[in-house]
Motif scaffolding. Structure first.
Motif, PDB file in Angstrom:
ATOM      1  N   UNK A   1     -12.534 -22.659  -9.803  1.00 50.78           N
ATOM      2  CA  UNK A   1     -11.106 -22.397  -9.988  1.00 50.78           C
ATOM      3  C   UNK A   1     -10.787 -20.936  -9.667  1.00 50.78           C
ATOM      4  N   UNK A   2     -11.664 -20.036 -10.100  1.00 53.66           N
ATOM      5  CA  UNK A   2     -11.439 -18.622  -9.816  1.00 53.66           C
ATOM      6  C   UNK A   2     -11.405 -18.372  -8.310  1.00 53.66           C
ATOM      7  N   UNK A   3     -12.352 -18.928  -7.575  1.00 58.95           N
ATOM      8  CA  UNK A   3     -12.390 -18.712  -6.133  1.00 58.95           C
ATOM      9  C   UNK A   3     -11.173 -19.327  -5.452  1.00 58.95           C
ATOM     10  N   UNK A   4     -10.749 -20.501  -5.924  1.00 56.44           N
ATOM     11  CA  UNK A   4      -9.571 -21.138  -5.348  1.00 56.44           C
ATOM     12  C   UNK A   4      -8.318 -20.314  -5.626  1.00 56.44           C
ATOM     13  N   UNK A   5      -8.208 -19.777  -6.848  1.00 58.57           N
ATOM     14  CA  UNK A   5      -7.059 -18.946  -7.218  1.00 58.57           C
ATOM     15  C   UNK A   5      -7.060 -17.654  -6.396  1.00 58.57           C
ATOM     16  N   UNK A   6      -8.231 -17.082  -6.196  1.00 59.69           N
ATOM     17  CA  UNK A   6      -8.358 -15.865  -5.395  1.00 59.69           C
ATOM     18  C   UNK A   6      -7.924 -16.125  -3.959  1.00 59.69           C
ATOM     19  N   UNK A   7      -8.273 -17.289  -3.447  1.00 60.93           N
ATOM     20  CA  UNK A   7      -7.882 -17.628  -2.082  1.00 60.93           C
ATOM     21  C   UNK A   7      -6.363 -17.741  -1.970  1.00 60.93           C
ATOM     22  N   UNK A   8      -5.726 -18.334  -2.962  1.00 67.73           N
ATOM     23  CA  UNK A   8      -4.263 -18.419  -2.968  1.00 67.73           C
ATOM     24  C   UNK A   8      -3.634 -17.032  -3.047  1.00 67.73           C
ATOM     25  N   UNK A   9      -4.206 -16.152  -3.880  1.00 67.86           N
ATOM     26  CA  UNK A   9      -3.708 -14.787  -3.979  1.00 67.86           C
ATOM     27  C   UNK A   9      -3.818 -14.076  -2.639  1.00 67.86           C
ATOM     28  N   UNK A  10      -4.946 -14.236  -1.965  1.00 68.98           N
ATOM     29  CA  UNK A  10      -5.164 -13.571  -0.685  1.00 68.98           C
ATOM     30  C   UNK A  10      -4.162 -14.032   0.365  1.00 68.98           C
ATOM     31  N   UNK A  11      -3.890 -15.322   0.393  1.00 64.84           N
ATOM     32  CA  UNK A  11      -2.905 -15.835   1.348  1.00 64.84           C
ATOM     33  C   UNK A  11      -1.513 -15.288   1.041  1.00 64.84           C
ATOM     34  N   UNK A  12      -1.156 -15.255  -0.227  1.00 66.10           N
ATOM     35  CA  UNK A  12       0.163 -14.725  -0.586  1.00 66.10           C
ATOM     36  C   UNK A  12       0.254 -13.223  -0.302  1.00 66.10           C
ATOM     37  N   UNK A  13      -0.838 -12.503  -0.553  1.00 71.78           N
ATOM     38  CA  UNK A  13      -0.856 -11.061  -0.280  1.00 71.78           C
ATOM     39  C   UNK A  13      -0.622 -10.791   1.198  1.00 71.78           C
ATOM     40  N   UNK A  14      -1.181 -11.621   2.055  1.00 68.70           N
ATOM     41  CA  UNK A  14      -0.967 -11.472   3.492  1.00 68.70           C
ATOM     42  C   UNK A  14       0.505 -11.664   3.846  1.00 68.70           C
ATOM     43  N   UNK A  15       1.159 -12.598   3.169  1.00 67.92           N
ATOM     44  CA  UNK A  15       2.580 -12.825   3.412  1.00 67.92           C
ATOM     45  C   UNK A  15       3.421 -11.639   2.941  1.00 67.92           C
ATOM     46  N   UNK A  16       3.020 -11.024   1.843  1.00 67.28           N
ATOM     47  CA  UNK A  16       3.745  -9.837   1.369  1.00 67.28           C
ATOM     48  C   UNK A  16       3.635  -8.703   2.393  1.00 67.28           C
ATOM     49  N   UNK A  17       2.458  -8.522   2.959  1.00 69.90           N
ATOM     50  CA  UNK A  17       2.291  -7.480   3.969  1.00 69.90           C
ATOM     51  C   UNK A  17       3.113  -7.798   5.225  1.00 69.90           C
ATOM     52  N   UNK A  18       3.142  -9.069   5.587  1.00 72.45           N
ATOM     53  CA  UNK A  18       3.900  -9.460   6.776  1.00 72.45           C
ATOM     54  C   UNK A  18       5.400  -9.223   6.576  1.00 72.45           C
ATOM     55  N   UNK A  19       5.853  -9.259   5.319  1.00 70.42           N
ATOM     56  CA  UNK A  19       7.270  -9.011   5.032  1.00 70.42           C
ATOM     57  C   UNK A  19       7.634  -7.544   5.224  1.00 70.42           C
ATOM     58  N   UNK A  20       6.619  -6.667   5.287  1.00 72.47           N
ATOM     59  CA  UNK A  20       6.822  -5.246   5.584  1.00 72.47           C
ATOM     60  C   UNK A  20       7.777  -4.590   4.591  1.00 72.47           C
ATOM     61  N   UNK A  21       7.448  -4.759   3.288  1.00 68.69           N
ATOM     62  CA  UNK A  21       8.260  -4.168   2.216  1.00 68.69           C
ATOM     63  C   UNK A  21       7.348  -3.365   1.293  1.00 68.69           C
ATOM     64  N   UNK A  22       7.906  -2.418   0.518  1.00 72.25           N
ATOM     65  CA  UNK A  22       7.087  -1.731  -0.492  1.00 72.25           C
ATOM     66  C   UNK A  22       6.620  -2.740  -1.540  1.00 72.25           C
ATOM     67  N   UNK A  23       5.317  -2.919  -1.661  1.00 73.87           N
ATOM     68  CA  UNK A  23       4.780  -3.940  -2.560  1.00 73.87           C
ATOM     69  C   UNK A  23       3.521  -3.439  -3.245  1.00 73.87           C
ATOM     70  N   UNK A  24       3.266  -3.985  -4.423  1.00 72.92           N
ATOM     71  CA  UNK A  24       2.063  -3.649  -5.174  1.00 72.92           C
ATOM     72  C   UNK A  24       1.551  -4.896  -5.877  1.00 72.92           C
ATOM     73  N   UNK A  25       0.234  -5.070  -5.862  1.00 67.66           N
ATOM     74  CA  UNK A  25      -0.426  -6.128  -6.620  1.00 67.66           C
ATOM     75  C   UNK A  25      -1.152  -5.452  -7.771  1.00 67.66           C
ATOM     76  N   UNK A  26      -0.760  -5.796  -8.996  1.00 64.91           N
ATOM     77  CA  UNK A  26      -1.182  -5.033 -10.163  1.00 64.91           C
ATOM     78  C   UNK A  26      -1.655  -5.980 -11.256  1.00 64.91           C
ATOM     79  N   UNK A  27      -2.805  -5.644 -11.874  1.00 69.60           N
ATOM     80  CA  UNK A  27      -3.207  -6.445 -13.018  1.00 69.60           C
ATOM     81  C   UNK A  27      -4.687  -6.456 -13.275  1.00 69.60           C
ATOM     82  N   UNK A  28      -5.083  -7.443 -14.067  1.00 75.59           N
ATOM     83  CA  UNK A  28      -6.486  -7.666 -14.431  1.00 75.59           C
ATOM     84  C   UNK A  28      -7.070  -8.630 -13.412  1.00 75.59           C
TER      85      UNK A  28
END
Length: 274
Positions: A120-147
């Protein structure tokens, strides 16, 4: 602008710790994890009295994430990662605060390994990575923050040899973190302190705090819009020693208000700038 993350390990049981730290540190935006409170039990009134607006995604007993903004109300953009329509765990919330898109996350622990929790952790990490790529593609000031529940390098764990088979230090998890950063994110704390042994978590057991037997698992990743503005980063270690403290300490970054034009983010797995 000051951004911070704080795994509070129970927002109601450690509310005074949180309020005292907010009064002392005065961050502009804070990501909280492990609320351990259902939606209706989040202490919104006390936090608003402290000068912070809030959005949150609660869950009874476990998990739960929130974003606080000083003198403002965060503008929510999502409250779970894409691809997780059946995922009932409260681990991600996203909002705009003062022109910055902030993703607040609480990565699954993943233990024991191997097993369904690690999968589950690896699957969740994969989803995070895909979404992070979309945030970068949006070309906006963004931060991923947390535990993130990841120690990326040997410098981030007090005795690396004892953690080789742990879900927070397994090669698959570290590789996933490095792959995420390689998209174009900057690991802010490590960028400014590349060679220091820095911890953000000390277990309650075996006198970990007294022995300084810690882990660095709380991270702030900055997009190319924000990375050039990075000025300072640190850990408020003393909070871990307060009465009724969380087993985590708050982690923060300070950025200038100027917004230099960023270099184009790498989304092809190229070399990271952080």
């Amino acid at each position: 602008m000051k951004l911070a993350t704080f795994n509070v390990n129970g927002v109601n049981g450690r509310l005074q710790v949180l309020l005292d730290w907010l009064d002392q540190a005065k961050p502009d935006a804070v990501c909280l994890q492990e609320l351990k409170a259902p939606q209706a039990k989040f202490p919104e009134a006390a936090i608003r009295d402290a000068g912070y607006g809030a959005i949150w995604h609660g869950q009874s007993r476990w998990n739960g994430v929130a974003i606080l903004a000083r003198g403002a109300d965060p503008v929510e953009t999502r409250r779970r990662l894409p691809g997780g329509s059946k995922d009932e765990q409260s681990r991600y919330i996203e909002a705009a605060v003062n022109g910055v898109l902030i993703g607040c996350l609480y990565m699954p622990n993943g233990n024991p390994t191997p097993g369904p929790k690690f999968d589950y952790k690896l699957e969740w990490f994969d989803r995070l990575t895909r979404h992070a790529s979309e945030l970068l593609a949006a070309d906006v000031p963004a931060a991923l923050i947390g535990d993130f529940n990841v120690m990326p390098t040997d410098l981030d764990v007090y005795k690396p040899e004892r953690w080789l088979d742990d879900a927070l230090f397994r090669p698959e998890v570290r590789e996933a973190f490095h792959g995420l950063v390689a998209q174009g994110w900057t690991d802010a704390l490590r960028k400014l302190h590349p060679d220091e042994r820095i911890y953000t978590f000390w277990d309650y057991f075996r006198n970990a705090w007294g022995r300084d037997a810690g882990l660095r698992i709380d991270h702030l990743l900055l997009s190319p819009w924000l990375a050039p503005r990075l000025k300072r980063a640190g850990v408020d270690r003393e909070v871990r020693g307060w009465p009724k403290a969380s087993d985590h300490a708050p982690v923060w970054v300070e950025m200038t208000n100027a917004a230099p034009k960023p270099r184009k983010a790498r989304t092809d797995g190229g070399k990271s700038n952080g």
